[in-house]
Design an enzyme around this catalytic site. Sequence first.
Site, PDB file in Angstrom:
ATOM      1  N   ASP A 333       0.857  -1.148   0.184  1.00  0.00           N
ATOM      2  CA  ASP A 333      -0.074   0.099  -0.067  1.00  0.00           C
ATOM      3  C   ASP A 333       0.858   1.285  -0.023  1.00  0.00           C
ATOM      4  O   ASP A 333       2.023   1.191   0.206  1.00  0.00           O
ATOM      5  CB  ASP A 333      -1.074  -0.219   1.157  1.00  0.00           C
ATOM      6  N   GLU A 533     -10.205   7.466   4.247  1.00  0.00           N
ATOM      7  CA  GLU A 533      -9.224   6.792   4.724  1.00  0.00           C
ATOM      8  C   GLU A 533      -9.202   7.550   6.297  1.00  0.00           C
ATOM      9  O   GLU A 533     -10.228   7.792   6.954  1.00  0.00           O
ATOM     10  CB  GLU A 533      -7.877   7.023   4.167  1.00  0.00           C
TER      11      GLU A 533
HETATM   12  C1  BGC Z   1      -4.905   2.991   0.357  1.00  0.00           C
HETATM   13  C2  BGC Z   1      -5.436   1.940  -0.793  1.00  0.00           C
HETATM   14  C3  BGC Z   1      -5.374   2.444  -1.992  1.00  0.00           C
HETATM   15  C4  BGC Z   1      -3.829   3.149  -2.295  1.00  0.00           C
HETATM   16  C5  BGC Z   1      -3.527   3.900  -3.512  1.00  0.00           C
HETATM   17  C6  BGC Z   1      -3.768   3.721  -0.052  1.00  0.00           C
HETATM   18  O1  BGC Z   1      -3.687   4.822   0.571  1.00  0.00           O
HETATM   19  O2  BGC Z   1      -5.075   2.552   1.622  1.00  0.00           O
HETATM   20  O3  BGC Z   1      -6.590   1.422  -0.672  1.00  0.00           O
HETATM   21  O4  BGC Z   1      -5.269   1.431  -3.087  1.00  0.00           O
HETATM   22  O5  BGC Z   1      -3.869   4.043  -1.370  1.00  0.00           O
HETATM   23  O6  BGC Z   1      -4.586   4.743  -3.800  1.00  0.00           O
HETATM   24  C1  BGC Z   2      -3.484   9.335  -2.055  1.00  0.00           C
HETATM   25  C2  BGC Z   2      -4.138   8.324  -1.914  1.00  0.00           C
HETATM   26  C3  BGC Z   2      -3.657   7.441  -0.837  1.00  0.00           C
HETATM   27  C4  BGC Z   2      -3.284   8.360   0.468  1.00  0.00           C
HETATM   28  C5  BGC Z   2      -2.322   7.567   1.217  1.00  0.00           C
HETATM   29  C6  BGC Z   2      -3.250  10.366  -0.949  1.00  0.00           C
HETATM   30  O1  BGC Z   2      -2.491  11.324  -1.231  1.00  0.00           O
HETATM   31  O2  BGC Z   2      -4.416  10.298  -3.158  1.00  0.00           O
HETATM   32  O3  BGC Z   2      -4.500   7.423  -3.191  1.00  0.00           O
HETATM   33  O4  BGC Z   2      -4.427   6.424  -0.502  1.00  0.00           O
HETATM   34  O5  BGC Z   2      -2.756   9.505   0.018  1.00  0.00           O
HETATM   35  O6  BGC Z   2      -2.437   8.304   2.768  1.00  0.00           O
END
Ligand code: BGC
Ligand code: BGC
Length: 837
Positions: A333, A533
């Site tokens: 991730d 998130e």
């Molecule tokens: C998320 C994932 C996601 C990845 C790419 C991460 O922060 O936990 O679910 O697929 O970002 O965007």
């Molecule tokens: C991204 C997400 C990712 C996240 C992780 C964001 O900046 O766009 O895809 O999951 O950071 O913390």
Amino acid sequence: MKLPGSAALALGTTSLVAMASACFADLAAAQAAVAEVGVGQAHPQEWPARKATVPLDPSVETRIDKLIAAMSLEQKVGQIIQADVGSVTPEDVHRYHLGSVLNGGNTTPDGHYNTPAEKWLEAADAFYAASMKPSGKLPRIPIIWGSDAVHGHNNIVGATLFPHNIGLGATRDPELIRRIGEATAIEMRVTGLDWTFAPTLAVVRDDRWGRTYEGFGETPEIGASYAAPLIEGLQGKLGDKDWLRGPHIVATAKHFLGDGGTSGGKDQGDTQMSEARLRDLFSPPYIPALNAGVQSIMVSFSSWNGTKMHGNRSMMTDLIKDRWNFDGFLVGDWNGHGQVKGCTTTDCPQAVDAGLDMYMAPDSWKDLYRTTLAHAKDGTLPLARLDDAVRRILRVKIRAGLFEAGKPSSRPYGGRFELLGSKEHRAVARQAVRESLVLLKNAGRVLPLKASANVLVAGDGADNMAKQAGGWTLSWQGTGTKRADFPNARTIWEGIDEAVEAAGGKATLSVDGSYSQKPDVAIVVFGEDPYAEFQGDRPDVAFDDAQNLALLRSLKAKGVPTVAVFLSGRAMWVNPFLNAADAFVAAWLPGSEGGGVADVLFGKSDFHGKLPYSWPKSSDQTAVNFGDKDYDPLFPYGFGLRFGDSGELPRLPEQRASAAVADPGILFAAGRPGNGRRLLLGAPGALSTNPGPSLIEARAVDRTAQEDSVRLNWTGAGKAIAAIVQDEPVDLSREANGELALELEFKVNSAPTADVSLLMTCGDNCLGGFPIGNMLVQAAVTQKWTRLAIPLRCFEKAGVDMSRVDKPLSITTAGRLDMTLSSARILAPSGPQLACK
Ligand code: BGC
Ligand code: BGC
């Protein structure tokens, strides 16, 4: 992107880094002291065994052998690294032989959140071409592009947006889920993308978690029943000719394992439980996912009993690969490898050694490439392990036919833009909306409504695409969009209007609920604003919205029957709203097809949805789950009324069990420091609320409202600081791993007469920051309100230990300076940000 003056800002950080190095040494010592052995280690023989679904194809394996034999070490290392299209160019992909790119939730091919679909396809072609451009005698290996198509192809303007998984959980309809997978795969193909980071198979146990809506439910059963049909919808059926090809793409089961079980519902946190419980609660959906042939598994950010999944060999190698015979690849991730003990985002052989096959290294890829190459050369990263990771990635690429597929625009469905939000796909989404709605109350059988009636439609969610679509919609947080970004969608209001007009009734949209002619009924649509998130993590599950509550109450007082339509990413404590409304519908995050809500409210079809999450009885009942010992929710898991049921509900207690907590991102706003923070002033080491006027002075002033800002005046009589100070140090490391920034809004009334620094501190001798004097001088010329956004990771790079920030903002100068601060926040900025190198 850069702000004026940022060149000056990016300079001069080195001395601050040096000052901060002392604190790093301390931290390393502390970590070594708490290192434990044997925690969070799986015993795979105690987990169900799983046979490989299909034996490996010898011709594919031979082809891989040949490729690997011909690849250089550089090419192998590149193959296991995935970079973000916001931080990598096609030339880089060629030069570093990168195996994959992704677009994060906030990145698009050209930096605009609403980049047209055509541009995505062009970018897909460009990255593909770069990967296939000859490089001496090395074999040419096509790139694979991953994207979070988590509720439809949600990064694309015009795509069909399905309900988020929480709503799909409520439908209890596995066959519908298959069709959603099929439609999503085709829409991805239209834009040239190969691989989705979905489905999320999280079993969510604490609804404070900001990703609750990404999980299908709180029990393993729903996810287990959906995993195979969804993966087959996305990838096609194992053994079929068009498996992973044609209308299909590669899917990802995520986030392995225990992502929904972290203590306190904390994102990227620690799942603390026995191995048996971890296995029984969270692994069941993965078995059918593997049996359906899922080709990649994303490793969770979270830990199990203190051990980060990204470093856990027993889970990644011994369990998934050896015990379960998984022959696809494990992707990390977002910089998740950097959280493994002893690792940084740019240096972490440990993760691959433990079983990770592809690093997700969005912005860290280049330095990670260098260190990984060095580790491969000196044997720190065993060659056999590197080769195995490469083999797995190549296997999936060969299976998906990428070597022969040609450029993305030439593949089936490539460029067929009319399929984005097509009638067929939208019909599937609309059915999903209909089936997902859960009726919690229907006093006096107010539902179904007559479409021939005079209907008032109110609430800030009524005509609000962003709110009904939730996070992961054109932007990571789902914020910052406008109605025009959703050309193929209908808001809930638009759906109601259509239904009522067709039946000869009258519908009026009035967000604040005011009316001139008394309506027969009012539909009030409200709920949570979009989040994703950790930004959606909450201290409790109370829903607060004084305005819409007052509206429901006043309509009741005027004798207008009310239907509450509640948009949310989780089950929430809404007792006051349940009391105030006659009917109450949990609509989750329905996506682009607002018409599906009208279909049910006006009785075209009956309610069907059943709660996938238990509904809380109090605001602190955050982890009430079916099967608990003293299970006592307000509405149980599986609850959901139909029109024929008696929908009466006795009056519920309205006392909130937990205290309201303000937005943790606010450092300073509306004239006040955020919760748990103070604004302190004075000489270094002698900060107080009111130091007296000799060094520095603060005075409340007006910007748009009375005393909504603070004017700070440094007298130049000596070095002085204005700082936002935490009552307790705060851990901002999750915020720093992403695109969150410290954003200030200010005006400079008179230019600084000496250097000014903007710092973040993390205890004694631990700090980092930037000189901002030149920028303030410029701002003094215009005398305009100025916005400055500095990515948190820049502070991290400048030496701040983000896990224990005690002053998230401090401004220091020895000279004179007069400036007004109107806000300071930690947020996902929608405007330009400073670049840090
Ligand atoms: C998320 C994932 C996601 C990845 C790419 C991460 O922060 O936990 O679910 O697929 O970002 O965007
Ligand atoms: C991204 C997400 C990712 C996240 C992780 C964001 O900046 O766009 O895809 O999951 O950071 O913390």
